[in-house]
Design an enzyme around this catalytic site. Structure first.
Site, PDB file in Angstrom:
ATOM      1  N   GLU A   1      -5.410  -8.502  -1.081  1.00  3.82           N
ATOM      2  CA  GLU A   1      -6.070  -8.469   0.233  1.00  3.82           C
ATOM      3  C   GLU A   1      -7.557  -8.247   0.013  1.00  3.82           C
ATOM      4  O   GLU A   1      -7.954  -7.355  -0.736  1.00  3.82           O
ATOM      5  CB  GLU A   1      -5.557  -7.306   1.095  1.00  3.82           C
TER       6      GLU A   1
ATOM      7  N   GLU B   1       0.821  -1.217   0.000  1.00  2.00           N
ATOM      8  CA  GLU B   1       0.000   0.000   0.000  1.00  2.00           C
ATOM      9  C   GLU B   1       0.858   1.271   0.000  1.00  2.00           C
ATOM     10  O   GLU B   1       0.771   2.105   0.898  1.00  2.00           O
ATOM     11  CB  GLU B   1      -0.954  -0.011   1.200  1.00  2.00           C
TER      12      GLU B   1
HETATM   13  C1  BGP Z   1      -4.330  -3.177   5.117  1.00  2.00           C
HETATM   14  C2  BGP Z   1      -3.003  -3.711   5.511  1.00  2.00           C
HETATM   15  C3  BGP Z   1      -3.035  -5.034   6.174  1.00  2.00           C
HETATM   16  C4  BGP Z   1      -4.286  -5.334   6.966  1.00  2.00           C
HETATM   17  C5  BGP Z   1      -5.558  -4.766   6.387  1.00  2.00           C
HETATM   18  C6  BGP Z   1      -6.767  -4.885   7.274  1.00  2.00           C
HETATM   19  O1  BGP Z   1      -4.212  -1.799   5.081  1.00  2.00           O
HETATM   20  O2  BGP Z   1      -2.158  -3.868   4.391  1.00  2.00           O
HETATM   21  O3  BGP Z   1      -1.838  -5.151   6.870  1.00  2.00           O
HETATM   22  O4  BGP Z   1      -4.122  -5.083   8.282  1.00  2.00           O
HETATM   23  O5  BGP Z   1      -5.384  -3.445   5.999  1.00  2.00           O
HETATM   24  O6  BGP Z   1      -6.809  -3.852   8.199  1.00  2.00           O
HETATM   25  P1  BGP Z   1      -7.061  -4.051   9.737  1.00  2.00           P
HETATM   26  O7  BGP Z   1      -6.010  -4.991  10.198  1.00  2.00           O
HETATM   27  O8  BGP Z   1      -6.921  -2.713  10.334  1.00  2.00           O
HETATM   28  O9  BGP Z   1      -8.421  -4.615   9.876  1.00  2.00           O
END
Ligand code: BGP
Length: 485
Positions: free
Chosen positions: A382, A175
């Site tokens: 993701e 990201e």
């Molecule tokens: C993204 C990241 C991940 C993951 C995901 C979900 O921004 O790349 O590392 O954490 O978000 O977010 P969260 O863990 O805050 O639910």
């Protein structure tokens, strides 16, 4: 309809959220090891020293470091074709600026890759997933300092040489666009420059102008580092494929008022396309000037940078996608939370327990936008649902809500591939094994097919249990996406 024959079905994690063992076998602290536990409403705090009275979720996380064989066996049982994971920079170069790597760190990831190979699971490796060796943050002020490019290249050189033959797919930065959106500044900047040393589930979009200038400078250094890494990877092994990873910000105009439409176009340029345009087309786009001038941001560039960016374009596109939001010129509308996205709530969508709006159709929409623009292979790196699960007395978890979420998103990908012609080659569902949430540090915000018996405070057996979604995903993969019931 079926997915392509060699579609990469799989799951994703990041080192700082799953590994634990934060100070074992020569590893030193990373920036993320300094973040305390938060909640949906209470921000995580960044502390300069590790305080006894605080909980630091990354220190133990899901303890993948000591369970990786068992965890990979479970992924194999589901039929994974791909596992997206990240390497913890501070395990390989504990301080980040030393000449020699930490052999134990190198050995750990080699063992992980060998284990994956045993089951024919292709690794997709994120080189830097929102973290830095803490020393680089403290001494050099992180990516604000151009020297970081050299340290990163040294790290990449080690990875590309050591894991030659074990890894094919690499991602340079997770990201990379996130610094353009919110104040999670220490991801890019070092701790010297961070004013607000906290991370909150409700991120603040109004970044201080001085900090904004620094963010863009830091991101420029990352973009140059990424382009150099692409060139280095290809020179070491012409079979290496290197991709970008963009935080999926899908926002619609709230109304058909042309002001809203224009604003949403500009938002998408500034927050979603900017980095990938540079990483795929090899130069800053025209619209970047509009934004930089408006905010009086002046990026200091070296002579070689144009050429480096031009010659270091990536081979494929990856992104995260959880939810969508809206953009409006009228700021009085109801707001919503989301991964990187916040802004105006969409009245047509429902939200998750953590307030993220659920929008499977948006995945099809954004996949089309991406493919129309770039025509290179895409991986959804993701996607998933963070929700509190209940472990029943017989160690089962009935997570039909997660199955519903994933089913609808898989249908959207199916339509994007089979009806729209998008070249989507893989899907790595986020948090395939329960892990620490990035935004809140909570363990109870669970994404996994595999339940990890641990709570937010590090209590529990850390035993692994299969959720209902585990068996469901196994069926989805076995049928190559045709059996979604
Ligand atoms: C993204 C990241 C991940 C993951 C995901 C979900 O921004 O790349 O590392 O954490 O978000 O977010 P969260 O863990 O805050 O639910």
């Amino acid at each position: 309809m079926a997915f392509p024959k060699h579609f990469y079905w799989g799951g994703a994690t990041a080192a700082r959220q799953v590994e634990g063992a934060w100070n074992e076998d020569g590893k030193l602290d990373s920036t993320m090891d300094h973040l305390t536990l938060g909640t949906k409403n209470q921000p995580r705090r960044f502390t300069d020293t590790i305080e006894d009275s605080e909980i630091y979720p990354s220190h133990k996380a899901s303890d993948f470091y000591h369970h990786y064989k068992e965890d990979i066996a479970l992924m194999a049982e589901m039929g994974f074709k791909m596992y997206r994971m990240s390497i913890n920079w501070s395990r390989i170069y504990p301080n980040g600026d030393e000449d020699k790597p930490n052999e134990k760190g190198i050995e750990f990831y080699r063992n992980v890759f060998l284990e994956l190979k045993k089951y024919n699971i292709e690794p997709l490796v994120t080189i830097s997933h929102c973290e830095l060796p803490y020393h680089l943050s403290k001494k050099y002020d992180g990516w604000l300092n151009r020297k970081l490019i050299d340290f990163y290249m040294n790290y990449c050189q080690t990875l590309f040489m050591e894991y030659n033959g074990l890894v094919k797919y690499w991602l340079t930065f997770n990201e990379i666009n996130n610094a353009m959106v919110h104040g999670k500044s220490f991801i890019a900047l070092g701790i010297q420059s961070i004013k607000d040393k906290s991370v909150s589930a409700n991120l603040n979009e109004n970044i201080d102008p001085d900090e904004k200038q620094k963010q863009y400078q830091a991101v420029h250094h990352k973009l140059v580092a990424s382009a150099k890494a692409v060139q280095l990877a290809h020179s070491i092994n012409s079979e290496y494929k290197v991709g970008c990873m963009i935080g999926g910000i899908c926002r619609y105009p709230y109304t058909c008022n042309p002001d809203d439409v224009l604003l949403s176009q500009q938002e998408r340029q500034n927050t979603f396309w900017l980095c990938s345009d540079i990483q795929i087309r090899g130069a800053y786009p025209n619209y970047a000037n509009r934004y930089l001038n408006k905010h009086q941001i002046h990026i200091q560039m070296e002579k070689e940078d144009d050429e480096v960016l031009r010659n270091g374009t990536v081979d494929f596109f990856t992104f995260s996608y959880y939810s969508s939001g809206c953009v409006s010129c009228d700021n009085n509308h109801k707001k919503t939370a989301g991964n990187l996205i916040f802004g105006i709530a969409n009245p047509y969508l429902k939200t998750s327990q953590w307030g993220w709006q659920i929008d499977p159709q948006g995945l099809r929409y954004i996949l089309n936008e991406i493919y129309d623009r770039y025509q290179i292979p895409i991986i959804v790196a993701e996607n998933g649902l963070g929700q509190a699960d209940k472990l029943e007395a017989d160690n089962t978890v009935h997570d039909d809500y997660r199955i519903d979420y994933l089913r609808e998103h898989i249908k959207a990908m199916d339509a994007a591939i089979n009806e729209d012609g998008v070249d989507l080659i893989g899907y790595t569902m986020w948090g395939c094994i329960d892990l620490v949430s990035a935004s809140t540090g909570e363990m109870k915000k669970r994404y996994g097919f595999i339940y990890v018996d641990a709570d937010d405070y590090g209590h529990g057996t850390y035993n692994r249990y299969k959720k209902d979604s585990f068996y469901w995903y196994k069926k989805v993969i076995a049928s190559n996406g045709t059996d979604l019931d």
